[in-house]
Design an enzyme around this catalytic site. Structure first.
Site, PDB file in Angstrom:
ATOM      1  N   ASN A  82       0.964  -1.135   0.320  1.00  0.00           N
ATOM      2  CA  ASN A  82       0.231  -0.137  -0.293  1.00  0.00           C
ATOM      3  C   ASN A  82       0.879   1.272   0.097  1.00  0.00           C
ATOM      4  OD1 ASN A  82       0.954   1.001   2.903  1.00  0.00           O
ATOM      5  ND2 ASN A  82      -0.310  -1.054   3.407  1.00  0.00           N
ATOM      6  N   PHE A 106      -5.202   4.622  14.288  1.00  0.00           N
ATOM      7  CA  PHE A 106      -5.730   5.579  12.661  1.00  0.00           C
ATOM      8  C   PHE A 106      -6.900   5.338  12.148  1.00  0.00           C
ATOM      9  CE2 PHE A 106      -2.061   8.865  12.506  1.00  0.00           C
ATOM     10  CZ  PHE A 106      -1.025   8.419  13.958  1.00  0.00           C
ATOM     11  N   LYS A 124     -14.449   2.964  14.043  1.00  0.00           N
ATOM     12  CA  LYS A 124     -13.044   1.972  15.123  1.00  0.00           C
ATOM     13  C   LYS A 124     -13.084   1.767  16.986  1.00  0.00           C
ATOM     14  CE  LYS A 124     -11.865   1.969  10.227  1.00  0.00           C
ATOM     15  NZ  LYS A 124     -10.966   2.717   9.492  1.00  0.00           N
ATOM     16  N   LYS A 133     -12.905  -1.112  18.437  1.00  0.00           N
ATOM     17  CA  LYS A 133     -11.477  -1.371  18.843  1.00  0.00           C
ATOM     18  C   LYS A 133     -10.849  -1.661  20.802  1.00  0.00           C
ATOM     19  CE  LYS A 133      -9.859  -1.434  14.083  1.00  0.00           C
ATOM     20  NZ  LYS A 133      -8.493  -1.253  12.905  1.00  0.00           N
TER      21      LYS A 133
HETATM   22  O1  C5P Z   1      -9.990  -1.145  10.180  1.00  0.00           O
HETATM   23  P1  C5P Z   1      -9.016  -0.003   9.997  1.00  0.00           P
HETATM   24  O2  C5P Z   1      -8.091  -0.772   9.645  1.00  0.00           O
HETATM   25  O3  C5P Z   1      -9.727   0.772   9.381  1.00  0.00           O
HETATM   26  O4  C5P Z   1      -8.054   0.816  11.322  1.00  0.00           O
HETATM   27  C1  C5P Z   1      -7.472   0.796  11.447  1.00  0.00           C
HETATM   28  C2  C5P Z   1      -6.328   0.844  12.372  1.00  0.00           C
HETATM   29  O5  C5P Z   1      -6.150  -0.453  12.893  1.00  0.00           O
HETATM   30  C3  C5P Z   1      -4.302   1.383  12.766  1.00  0.00           C
HETATM   31  O6  C5P Z   1      -4.581   2.548  13.494  1.00  0.00           O
HETATM   32  C4  C5P Z   1      -4.056   0.220  11.531  1.00  0.00           C
HETATM   33  O7  C5P Z   1      -3.194   0.219  11.916  1.00  0.00           O
HETATM   34  C5  C5P Z   1      -4.877  -0.236  13.039  1.00  0.00           C
HETATM   35  N1  C5P Z   1      -4.952  -2.430  11.823  1.00  0.00           N
HETATM   36  C6  C5P Z   1      -4.659  -3.007  12.374  1.00  0.00           C
HETATM   37  N2  C5P Z   1      -4.664  -4.372  11.833  1.00  0.00           N
HETATM   38  C7  C5P Z   1      -5.379  -4.278  10.878  1.00  0.00           C
HETATM   39  C8  C5P Z   1      -5.734  -3.836   9.922  1.00  0.00           C
HETATM   40  C9  C5P Z   1      -5.534  -2.519  10.700  1.00  0.00           C
HETATM   41  O8  C5P Z   1      -4.026  -3.003  13.471  1.00  0.00           O
HETATM   42  N3  C5P Z   1      -5.653  -6.090  10.036  1.00  0.00           N
END
Ligand code: C5P
Length: 402
Positions: A206, A319, A333, A337
């Site tokens: 990405n 983030f 989120k 989370k």
């Molecule tokens: O759900 P999303 O990917 O949009 O959430 C973003 C946040 O979750 C960021 O802080 C990212 O570092 C974390 N993340 C994670 N594991 C994933 C996807 C995102 O820890 N598989």
């Protein structure tokens, strides 16, 4: 490190190593000026330091440094700290007794700024009672002496007297300036994008540059924390003075994060973790044949969500990089989370998002408060995030219910 550092280079063979010191300090955000003795200029050309720092280099008491009227006073005024590296026995003797017979020693005596000294010389010169007495005088007056390392010396002997490695010198400078807001705390930062293998040659990646996360790690070091930076793909040099762990795939990042989680006070998860990975990456390079190629993807673990479930007293920061409905998605989120706050930004806005040096972000807190920040550098935003983490950890800010 947004500081003005004046490096004084004296005439030791290790002067060449100080080119890297200047370069690293500059890359970490410092404004670096260099002054050299005439002997030092025999070892490394002033022009090298000039190119590295982007600033004129001062050697002579009279004549150069065109913009400086009284060069030694101007240089002393410029500095937030003076670093002498390498410091010769001759320099230590002159500085201890206030001798000012060239630009460098005159600047040192004209300065009341913090003085960091990295001696480097042959072991016998270092052990000589005169040198040790001079070091003690300087120490008693408040100078910070960076102990020389032991190892092979330029003179062909082995012993104490080597200039410490450039990273160690820079870490000592960084540590000197730490604000102390996070002293005694351990902070885990993730950064960069994960790399999900398709075959040994290709991957799904990405656009994350790692910049935001590296700035956060830098800001945490600058606040005095013990920092672990777990980084996916990024072209950036890791900040100084931290433990750096490089990973590739999300699964690897998860393992590295979980290995640290119990021992940290806060996690700031700025990595762009891939949501999916290739189910069966090919063991050999996939050859070009059919007109279409289908990759089957499976969901990656959501690392932050897992931490949200495991969380005891740790502060958790996430983030949300979005392209629409930024605040709504971010709030969702935050709850899912179990975060303390989330930093949300619209990555499509001009001056925000991937690879650029600035960001336009909002912080959404548990409890619903929102702070909207104007466009600012990622370094400034990182400082704000770290201030808030420090406030939560020191009890200046309350932990809120979801
Ligand atoms: O759900 P999303 O990917 O949009 O959430 C973003 C946040 O979750 C960021 O802080 C990212 O570092 C974390 N993340 C994670 N594991 C994933 C996807 C995102 O820890 N598989």
């Amino acid at each position: 490190m947004q500081k003005n550092i004046l490096i004084g280079v004296t005439g030791g063979i290790a002067a060449y190593k100080v080119v890297e010191v200047a370069s690293r300090l500059k890359k970490s955000g410092a404004n670096v000026r260099v002054m050299m003795t005439r002997n030092a200029a025999e070892f490394v050309s002033p022009r090298t330091f000039q190119e590295i720092t982007g600033n004129a280099v001062s050697v002579e008491m009279f004549g150069d440094a065109a913009n400086f009227h009284v060069a030694h006073i101007a240089l002393a005024d410029f500095a937030d700290a003076i670093l002498i590296a390498p410091a010769t026995a001759n320099f230590l003797a002159k500085a201890a007794y206030g001798i000012a017979d060239d630009l460098l020693t005159t600047t040192v005596i004209a300065s009341d700024k913090p003085l960091l000294i990295a001696p480097s010389m042959n072991t016998k010169m270092f052990d000589n009672p005169a040198t040790q007495a001079n070091l003690n005088i300087l120490r008693e007056r408040g100078a910070i002496i960076l102990e020389p390392a032991t190892g092979e010396l330029a003179c062909g002997t082995s012993g104490k007297g080597r200039l410490p490695e450039p990273v160690e010198i820079c870490a000592a400078v960084e540590k000197f300036f730490d604000s102390g807001n996070l002293r005694g705390k351990k902070i885990l930062v993730t950064a960069g994008g994960t790399v999900e293998a398709i075959d040994p040659v290709r991957y799904i990646g990405n656009r994350s540059s790692g910049r935001m996360g590296y700035e956060i790690a830098r800001a945490a070091v600058a606040a005095g924390a013990e920092v672990v930076l777990i980084s996916g793909k990024s072209e950036l040099e890791p900040p100084l003075g931290l433990k750096f762990v490089k990973v590739e795939a999300a699964v690897e990042m998860r393992e590295a994060v979980l290995a640290e989680f119990d021992s940290v006070d806060a996690v700031i998860m700025s990595a762009a973790v891939a949501d999916y990975r290739v189910k069966n990456p090919a063991a050999q390079k996939i050859k070009k044949s059919a007109d279409t190629l289908t990759l089957e993807l499976v969901k990656n673990p959501d690392i932050l969500r897992e931490l949200g479930g495991l969380k005891k007293s740790q502060v958790l920061v996430g983030f949300a990089a979005e392209t629409q409905n930024v605040l709504d998605y971010a709030r969702k989120k935050l709850v899912e989370k179990n975060l303390d706050f989330i930093v949300a930004n619209d990555v499509t806005a001009a001056g925000a998002g991937f690879s650029v040096a600035t960001n336009i972000a909002s912080i959404i807190w548990r409890g619903g408060d929102v702070e909207n920040f104007p466009k600012m550098s990622k370094a400034e935003l990182a400082d704000k995030i770290i201030e808030r983490v420090a406030d939560l950890l020191s009890g200046d800010k309350k932990f809120l219910p979801l």
